[in-house]
Design a protein around this motif. Structure first.
Motif, PDB file in Angstrom:
ATOM      1  N   GLN A  67       0.814  -1.216   0.000  1.00 54.03           N
ATOM      2  CA  GLN A  67       0.000   0.000   0.000  1.00 54.03           C
ATOM      3  C   GLN A  67       0.850   1.270   0.000  1.00 54.03           C
ATOM      4  OE1 GLN A  67      -2.389  -0.461   3.565  1.00 54.03           O
ATOM      5  NE2 GLN A  67      -4.141  -1.159   2.371  1.00 54.03           N
ATOM      6  N   GLY A  68       2.142   1.119   0.263  1.00 55.09           N
ATOM      7  CA  GLY A  68       3.013   2.284   0.355  1.00 55.09           C
ATOM      8  C   GLY A  68       3.053   2.903   1.743  1.00 55.09           C
ATOM      9  N   ASN A  69       2.472   2.210   2.729  1.00 61.22           N
ATOM     10  CA  ASN A  69       2.487   2.686   4.111  1.00 61.22           C
ATOM     11  C   ASN A  69       3.738   2.128   4.788  1.00 61.22           C
ATOM     12  OD1 ASN A  69       2.027   3.391   6.774  1.00 61.22           O
ATOM     13  ND2 ASN A  69      -0.189   3.026   6.629  1.00 61.22           N
ATOM     14  N   ASN A  70       4.853   2.770   4.526  1.00 67.07           N
ATOM     15  CA  ASN A  70       6.143   2.232   4.936  1.00 67.07           C
ATOM     16  C   ASN A  70       6.351   2.211   6.444  1.00 67.07           C
ATOM     17  OD1 ASN A  70       6.752   1.795   2.258  1.00 67.07           O
ATOM     18  ND2 ASN A  70       7.814   3.732   2.028  1.00 67.07           N
ATOM     19  N   LYS A  71       5.790   3.169   7.159  1.00 65.99           N
ATOM     20  CA  LYS A  71       5.954   3.183   8.617  1.00 65.99           C
ATOM     21  C   LYS A  71       5.300   1.956   9.250  1.00 65.99           C
ATOM     22  CE  LYS A  71       6.657   8.058   9.341  1.00 65.99           C
ATOM     23  NZ  LYS A  71       6.383   9.220  10.163  1.00 65.99           N
ATOM     24  N   LEU A  72       4.073   1.650   8.839  1.00 63.15           N
ATOM     25  CA  LEU A  72       3.404   0.462   9.380  1.00 63.15           C
ATOM     26  C   LEU A  72       4.079  -0.811   8.890  1.00 63.15           C
ATOM     27  CD1 LEU A  72      -0.409   1.308   9.341  1.00 63.15           C
ATOM     28  CD2 LEU A  72       1.076   0.962  11.321  1.00 63.15           C
ATOM     29  N   ALA A  73       4.524  -0.814   7.657  1.00 56.14           N
ATOM     30  CA  ALA A  73       5.227  -1.986   7.128  1.00 56.14           C
ATOM     31  C   ALA A  73       6.454  -2.278   7.969  1.00 56.14           C
ATOM     32  CB  ALA A  73       5.620  -1.755   5.675  1.00 56.14           C
ATOM     33  N   GLU A  74       7.232  -1.257   8.227  1.00 57.43           N
ATOM     34  CA  GLU A  74       8.442  -1.431   9.025  1.00 57.43           C
ATOM     35  C   GLU A  74       8.115  -1.902  10.441  1.00 57.43           C
ATOM     36  OE1 GLU A  74      12.403   1.084  10.366  1.00 57.43           O
ATOM     37  OE2 GLU A  74      10.786   2.111   9.303  1.00 57.43           O
ATOM     38  N   ARG A  75       7.094  -1.316  11.051  1.00 52.81           N
ATOM     39  CA  ARG A  75       6.717  -1.698  12.417  1.00 52.81           C
ATOM     40  C   ARG A  75       6.349  -3.182  12.497  1.00 52.81           C
ATOM     41  NH1 ARG A  75       1.594   1.074  14.708  1.00 52.81           N
ATOM     42  NH2 ARG A  75       2.814   2.912  14.212  1.00 52.81           N
ATOM     43  N   TYR A  76       5.480  -3.629  11.599  1.00 55.46           N
ATOM     44  CA  TYR A  76       5.024  -5.017  11.656  1.00 55.46           C
ATOM     45  C   TYR A  76       6.133  -5.995  11.285  1.00 55.46           C
ATOM     46  CZ  TYR A  76       0.198  -3.767  12.630  1.00 55.46           C
ATOM     47  OH  TYR A  76      -0.939  -3.303  13.235  1.00 55.46           O
TER      48      TYR A  76
END
Length: 79
Positions: free
Chosen positions: A42-51
């Motif tokens: 989705q391009g939501n890199n902050k959440l991607a990195e967190r998970y």
């Protein structure tokens, strides 16, 4: 194959609750990692990195390194 990260996140939220209720560490880790992959799509890199970071921490504790390398490749693409 058409990617549908929004739909995936719905199912991942449902399955995550099941893995948590069973205290199934490997299932929790894969679930978190897959959420990270969906957020990355989705391009939501902050959440991607967190998970992905949460997932890799658990997987390293369990000694399951194969998915860790795959998740790190995704993280490298974020940066």
């Amino acid at each position: 194959m058409k990617k549908k990260p929004d739909s995936a996140l719905i199912f991942l939220n449902e399955s995550g609750a099941i893995f948590s209720s069973l205290n199934h560490k490997k299932g929790i880790a894969y679930n978190l990692g897959n959420k990270g992959l969906a957020y990355a799509q989705q391009g939501n890199n902050k959440l991607a990195e967190r998970y992905i970071n949460q997932a890799t921490k658990i997987l390293i504790e369990l000694g399951d390194y194969d998915p860790v390398s795959a998740y790190f490749i995704v993280l490298s693409k974020i940066y």
